[in-house]
Design an enzyme around this catalytic site. Structure first.
Site, PDB file in Angstrom:
ATOM      1  N   GLU A 101       0.654  -1.110  -0.051  1.00 59.74           N
ATOM      2  CA  GLU A 101       0.021  -0.069   0.002  1.00 59.74           C
ATOM      3  C   GLU A 101       0.925   1.136   0.038  1.00 59.74           C
ATOM      4  OE1 GLU A 101      -2.441   1.633  -0.832  1.00 59.74           O
ATOM      5  OE2 GLU A 101      -3.927   1.378   0.787  1.00 59.74           O
ATOM      6  N   ASP A 102       0.382   2.411  -0.573  1.00 59.52           N
ATOM      7  CA  ASP A 102       1.228   3.584  -0.681  1.00 59.52           C
ATOM      8  C   ASP A 102       1.383   4.069   0.828  1.00 59.52           C
ATOM      9  OD1 ASP A 102      -1.684   4.423  -0.553  1.00 59.52           O
ATOM     10  OD2 ASP A 102      -1.370   5.640  -2.261  1.00 59.52           O
ATOM     11  N   ASP A 105      -3.297   5.674   6.619  1.00 56.73           N
ATOM     12  CA  ASP A 105      -3.742   6.811   7.049  1.00 56.73           C
ATOM     13  C   ASP A 105      -4.914   6.431   8.162  1.00 56.73           C
ATOM     14  OD1 ASP A 105      -4.282   9.585   7.369  1.00 56.73           O
ATOM     15  OD2 ASP A 105      -5.993   9.715   5.752  1.00 56.73           O
ATOM     16  N   PHE A 154      -0.475  16.030   4.231  1.00 54.26           N
ATOM     17  CA  PHE A 154      -0.970  15.437   2.891  1.00 54.26           C
ATOM     18  C   PHE A 154       0.344  15.309   2.045  1.00 54.26           C
ATOM     19  CE2 PHE A 154      -3.359  14.361  -0.768  1.00 54.26           C
ATOM     20  CZ  PHE A 154      -4.300  13.478  -0.389  1.00 54.26           C
ATOM     21  N   ARG A 167       1.411  12.243  -9.375  1.00 57.48           N
ATOM     22  CA  ARG A 167       1.994  10.926  -9.025  1.00 57.48           C
ATOM     23  C   ARG A 167       3.080  10.612  -9.803  1.00 57.48           C
ATOM     24  NH1 ARG A 167      -2.582   7.727  -7.596  1.00 57.48           N
ATOM     25  NH2 ARG A 167      -4.517   7.915  -8.410  1.00 57.48           N
TER      26      ARG A 167
HETATM   27  P1  IMP Z   1      -7.052   5.206   4.698  1.00 60.82           P
HETATM   28  O1  IMP Z   1      -8.293   4.082   4.618  1.00 60.82           O
HETATM   29  O2  IMP Z   1      -7.483   6.208   5.577  1.00 60.82           O
HETATM   30  O3  IMP Z   1      -5.964   4.420   5.588  1.00 60.82           O
HETATM   31  O4  IMP Z   1      -6.520   5.667   3.372  1.00 60.82           O
HETATM   32  C1  IMP Z   1      -5.631   4.936   2.678  1.00 60.82           C
HETATM   33  C2  IMP Z   1      -5.597   5.592   1.431  1.00 60.82           C
HETATM   34  O5  IMP Z   1      -6.057   7.038   1.414  1.00 60.82           O
HETATM   35  C3  IMP Z   1      -4.401   5.363   0.646  1.00 60.82           C
HETATM   36  O6  IMP Z   1      -4.082   4.228   0.025  1.00 60.82           O
HETATM   37  C4  IMP Z   1      -4.466   6.604  -0.165  1.00 60.82           C
HETATM   38  O7  IMP Z   1      -4.815   6.276  -1.444  1.00 60.82           O
HETATM   39  C5  IMP Z   1      -5.221   7.864   0.374  1.00 60.82           C
HETATM   40  N1  IMP Z   1      -4.497   8.691   1.476  1.00 60.82           N
HETATM   41  C6  IMP Z   1      -4.169   8.842   2.538  1.00 60.82           C
HETATM   42  N2  IMP Z   1      -3.476   9.738   2.802  1.00 60.82           N
HETATM   43  C7  IMP Z   1      -3.083  10.407   1.834  1.00 60.82           C
HETATM   44  C8  IMP Z   1      -2.125  11.233   1.373  1.00 60.82           C
HETATM   45  O8  IMP Z   1      -1.313  12.010   2.342  1.00 60.82           O
HETATM   46  N3  IMP Z   1      -1.783  11.575   0.116  1.00 60.82           N
HETATM   47  C9  IMP Z   1      -2.206  10.830  -0.949  1.00 60.82           C
HETATM   48  N4  IMP Z   1      -3.054   9.858  -0.648  1.00 60.82           N
HETATM   49  C10 IMP Z   1      -3.514   9.637   0.665  1.00 60.82           C
END
Ligand code: IMP
Length: 180
Positions: A101-102, A105, A154, A167
């Site tokens: 995963e990237d 959050d 962010f 990207r």
């Molecule tokens: P989560 O479900 O809140 O953990 O969100 C995960 C997804 O939200 C990641 O795979 C990203 O696609 C997106 N995301 C969360 N924070 C960021 C950020 O700082 N930059 C870009 N995408 C983010």
């Protein structure tokens, strides 16, 4: 470098630093998965750059699959809604799955994927993320391998986007919104 008026980016981690970190992650994963049938499961779209580097840093036979999950859209905050847009192409029964995963959050996305993959009969499921924002966590997810921990900012570049922009930046950058 700005794509849009009123927005700019500041470098958090340079490409060289990212590459060095990814190489170390690859070495650890190589040691941990000796003799195991390893599947790297990339979560689209954000993970594709990280996955491309990581897989070449792993000196093991492996296969790659992808899932796509509904994401933020044009917003920079999680909706909490998790929906599968693209499921696995191949069976993972009996395989050792490393979810790539990237960024983690709130943890909502990975929490869902973790359960989904376990339910498909994987022999083991672990998570590898490029970035971790622990201060934003809403659900606990086990992150086994991580590139960098960051505060609540962010981030764009190295595959990460805001509304599909940035990207292709080689560095990981903080997004700065400048008042008009
Ligand atoms: P989560 O479900 O809140 O953990 O969100 C995960 C997804 O939200 C990641 O795979 C990203 O696609 C997106 N995301 C969360 N924070 C960021 C950020 O700082 N930059 C870009 N995408 C983010």
């Amino acid at each position: 470098m700005a794509w849009t008026e009123g927005e700019s980016v500041e470098v958090l981690f340079r490409a060289e630093e990212i590459q060095a970190r990814v190489r170390r992650l690859g070495q650890r994963i190589t040691l941990d998965y000796q003799g195991k049938a390893l599947v790297l499961l990339g979560i689209l779209k954000g993970s594709f750059v990280f996955l491309a580097d990581l897989m070449r840093a792993i000196a093991l036979p492996l296969t790659v699959d992808f899932m796509a999950i509904s994401s933020y859209g044009a917003s920079t905050r999680s909706s909490g809604v998790v929906r599968i847009l693209k499921d696995l192409d191949h069976s993972i029964e009996g395989k050792h799955v490393l979810v790539v995963e990237d960024i983690v959050d709130t943890g909502l996305t990975l929490n869902y994927i973790y359960g989904h993959v376990r339910a498909r009969g994987a022999a083991s499921v672990r998570i590898c993320c490029c970035l971790d924002k622990p201060s934003r966590r809403q659900v606990a997810v086990p992150v086994h391998y991580k590139g960098f921990e960051i505060p609540d900012e962010f981030v764009v570049g190295y595959g990460l986007d805001v509304d599909e922009r940035y990207r292709n930046l080689p560095d990981l950058c903080r997004l700065v919104r400048n008042p008009a």
